[in-house]
Design an enzyme around this catalytic site. Structure first.
Site, mmCIF file in Angstrom:
data_model
loop_
_atom_site.group_PDB
_atom_site.id
_atom_site.type_symbol
_atom_site.label_atom_id
_atom_site.label_comp_id
_atom_site.label_asym_id
_atom_site.label_seq_id
_atom_site.Cartn_x
_atom_site.Cartn_y
_atom_site.Cartn_z
ATOM 1 C CE LYS A 198 -4.268 1.027 2.497
ATOM 2 N NZ LYS A 198 -4.811 1.061 3.860
HETATM 3 C C1 E4P Z 1 -7.988 2.201 3.591
HETATM 4 O O1 E4P Z 1 -7.373 1.256 3.151
HETATM 5 C C2 E4P Z 1 -7.725 2.837 4.895
HETATM 6 O O2 E4P Z 1 -7.067 1.929 5.744
HETATM 7 C C3 E4P Z 1 -8.971 3.242 5.630
HETATM 8 O O3 E4P Z 1 -10.138 2.939 4.925
HETATM 9 C C4 E4P Z 1 -8.891 4.588 6.248
HETATM 10 O O4 E4P Z 1 -10.128 4.896 6.810
HETATM 11 P P1 E4P Z 1 -10.365 5.955 7.965
HETATM 12 O O5 E4P Z 1 -10.754 7.239 7.338
HETATM 13 O O6 E4P Z 1 -11.491 5.373 8.763
HETATM 14 O O7 E4P Z 1 -9.085 6.035 8.766
#
Ligand code: E4P
Length: 220
Positions: free
Chosen positions: A86
């Site tokens: 990622k």
């Molecule tokens: C995506 O892969 C992220 O880990 C995640 O959806 C972030 O979401 P948040 O806005 O709840 O931190």
């Protein structure tokens, strides 16, 4: 639509995997920190998740230069065959994504908020593009509208490799419903949302009355 779990919590991942609907997991540094994760245990933790989940597991890089990101990405990808690296959307992230793509490593470009970011992620070679919904809502913008625009834009082009949209930063069921109607390939959701997706008060009420009537049958 496929369902991914957005967590680094092993118990939640094991539970969701047992339901037969879990197609992958996304983690990020915040989610790992939330589990009390230590740097020295990070790779082992990702390997543990990869062994539970029959599908892609996103592990995020934290480097800020392309060389650092590529080095981290190569290390992460070596942990298990289902690791997806990622990488945040930024110039260095795009360059690193291209380099990882050329090495045959799947990348999930994260922190994606705009159509150009989504298009550039796909052009750089990202296998997954992650538009964030809830964080837009948090600042009083319509995250779903942004998601819809990114899906339309991505669907307009052939990138020469598969690109899937992961609707991310999901806060509630309606985000999932709308994302599926818009054609998002995947929704990555926290465990509490995954639980809510299964339930409906009419299902509960219906089950209650079926069971009550079955008692009558049993006692007849
Ligand atoms: C995506 O892969 C992220 O880990 C995640 O959806 C972030 O979401 P948040 O806005 O709840 O931190």
């Amino acid at each position: 639509m496929k369902f991914f779990l957005d967590t680094a919590n092993i118990a939640q991942i094991e539970e969701a995997a047992s339901w037969g609907v879990l197609a992958g997991v996304t983690t990020n540094p915040t989610l790992y920190a939330r589990e009390g994760g230590k740097l020295a245990d990070f790779h082992a933790h990702i390997q543990r998740i990869c062994a539970i989940v029959d599908g892609p597991v996103s592990a995020e890089t934290v480097g800020l230069t392309r060389d650092e990101i590529v080095r981290e990405g190569v290390e992460l990808a070596a942990l298990a065959p289902n690791v997806v690296v990622k990488v945040p959307v930024m110039v260095e992230g795009l360059a690193a994504t291209r380099a990882l793509f050329e090495k045959g490593i799947d990348v999930n470009m994260t922190l994606c908020f705009t159509v150009p970011q989504a298009l550039m992620s796909a052009r750089a070679g990202a296998r997954y593009v992650s538009p964030f919904i809830g964080r837009f809502d948090d600042i009083s913008e319509d995250g779903l509208e942004h998601l819809g625009n990114m899906i339309i834009a991505l669907n307009n082009y052939d990138f020469g490799h598969p690109v899937e949209v992961i609707a991310a930063s999901i806060r509630h069921n309606q985000h999932v419903v709308a994302a599926s109607l818009m054609g998002a390939d995947i929704a990555t959701v926290p465990f509490n949302v995954l639980e809510k997706l299964v339930t409906h008060p009419l299902t509960d009420r219906g089950l209650e009355s079926f069971l009550a009537d079955w008692e009558k049958v049993k006692n007849s």
